[in-house]
Write an enzyme that holds these catalytic residues in place. Structure first.
Site, PDB file in Angstrom:
ATOM      1  N   LYS A 139       0.979  -1.352  -0.155  1.00  0.00           N
ATOM      2  CA  LYS A 139      -0.125  -0.109   0.016  1.00  0.00           C
ATOM      3  C   LYS A 139       0.882   1.239   0.043  1.00  0.00           C
ATOM      4  CE  LYS A 139       0.727   0.787   4.473  1.00  0.00           C
ATOM      5  NZ  LYS A 139       1.139   2.150   5.216  1.00  0.00           N
ATOM      6  N   THR A 157      -3.270   5.753   3.962  1.00  0.00           N
ATOM      7  CA  THR A 157      -1.804   5.943   3.642  1.00  0.00           C
ATOM      8  C   THR A 157      -1.974   7.129   2.306  1.00  0.00           C
ATOM      9  OG1 THR A 157      -1.212   4.062   4.528  1.00  0.00           O
ATOM     10  CG2 THR A 157       0.415   5.416   3.131  1.00  0.00           C
TER      11      THR A 157
END
Length: 337
Positions: free
Chosen positions: A189, A246
């Site tokens: 990610k 994120t």
């Protein structure tokens, strides 16, 4: 009350040290930097990384690995991913048989394509290794804002023990046996977050961000399942949950680095300006290698790697993604005959 060692006095290690102290545990925090230990011991605040978050007087800070590790009920390994193997090696002689090591960093080693827990197990074979992951920026955990994470371990009793150690009214902990899926989700990610930051830096909008998040988790899940992870991990907190935070958060160092690259900075300039380890940069090359090894298409990750390491213009990379051949969104769905 547990006696806990924290290896790493960065923002995440410090935030977790404070959390565990508030839960009633005795905490010792190690840093490789004498200057950082002096600052934390005197100021009782990580002024540069967690400003405004006060640390208790009885929290111990040290540069001595032995006193941080030896005899502790469990040790939290919170150094940046590029330093995980070396730190684990330096800890090894002080770790007792069956002692629990909880890794809280996220990354993949480029040279071996190992996850962090696999590196720790190789360097400290006598340890019981677990991981903690999920959408959890240190800046918010340090301030006591509600956060939910997952602890992964091979044995359920270890996971449940750590769940009890970490969980409180603002820090909820689930447990999972899928360490592989959790770690791949948490590592990959960061690469997609670089792409999201680049898109922001280029001035693209919410449509672009949503597309990157959605197609990004599709890439991560394709590879992760092929490598033995469970699809549930990629649809949960350690997959889509961690990816969303994120890609979108002002606290995200990966998104910030990507934003600077989108605005014209080089990779090196962006990393220097962020002033913290940008783990997505270290995971990008490993992710590309994993895609080739397992025969999995990773178009976004491939383009991020080209921008980072081959000097590809970010706008050109976006155009190439947009102009790929048309295809179904989900290969598993079938048309009526």
């Amino acid at each position: 009350m547990a006696n806990v060692g924290i290896m790493g006095a960065g923002s995440w290690g410090t935030a977790l040290a404070l959390l565990l102290h508030k839960n009633g545990h005795q905490v010792t925090v190690w840093s490789i930097s004498e200057e950082e230990v002096k600052l934390l011991s005197e100021k009782r605040e990580h002024v540069s990384k967690l400003p405004g978050v006060k640390l208790p007087e009885d929290m111990v800070f040290t540069t001595d690995i032995e006193s941080t590790v030896k005899g502790k009920d469990f040790v939290v390994l919170a150094v940046p991913s590029p330093f995980t193997r070396k730190t684990a090696r330096n800890m090894s002689s002080y770790v007792a048989e069956g002692q629990i090591i909880v890794d809280v960093a996220k990354g993949i080693e480029e040279s071996t394509l190992m996850t962090l827990s696999q590196q720790i197990e190789e360097e400290i074979p006598q340890a019981e290794v677990a991981v903690l992951s999920g959408p959890s920026h240190a800046e918010e955990v340090g301030r006591g804002l509600p956060t939910i994470v997952v602890v992964g371990a091979k044995r359920k009793e270890i996971a449940k023990y750590l769940q009890e150690m970490f969980m409180n009214e603002v820090f909820r902990v689930y447990i999972s046996p899928d360490m592989q899926g959790m770690e791949l989700g948490g590592s990959l990610k960061n690469v997609i977050a670089l792409a999201a930051g680049i898109a922001d830096g280029l001035g693209y909008g919410d449509n672009t961000k949503a597309a990157l998040i959605t197609r990004g988790i599709a890439e991560i899940a394709r590879l992760g399942v092929k490598m033995g992870g469970s699809v549930e991990s990629f649809t949960g907190l350690t997959g889509i949950g961690d990816l969303i935070v994120t890609c979108a958060s002002v606290h995200s160092r990966n998104r910030k680095a990507g934003y600077l690259i989108g605005q014209g900075r080089s990779m090196q300039e962006a990393m220097e300006e962020v002033q913290m380890v940008v783990e997505g940069v270290y995971s990008a090359k490993a992710a590309v290698k994993l895609g080739k090894k397992y025969g999995v298409s990773l178009p976004i990750i491939d383009k991020v790697s080209e921008v980072l390491f081959e000097g590809k213009d970010p706008r050109e990379a976006v155009n190439e993604l947009m102009l790929r051949d048309g295809r179904p969104e989900h290969q598993a769905l079938h048309w009526q005959e």
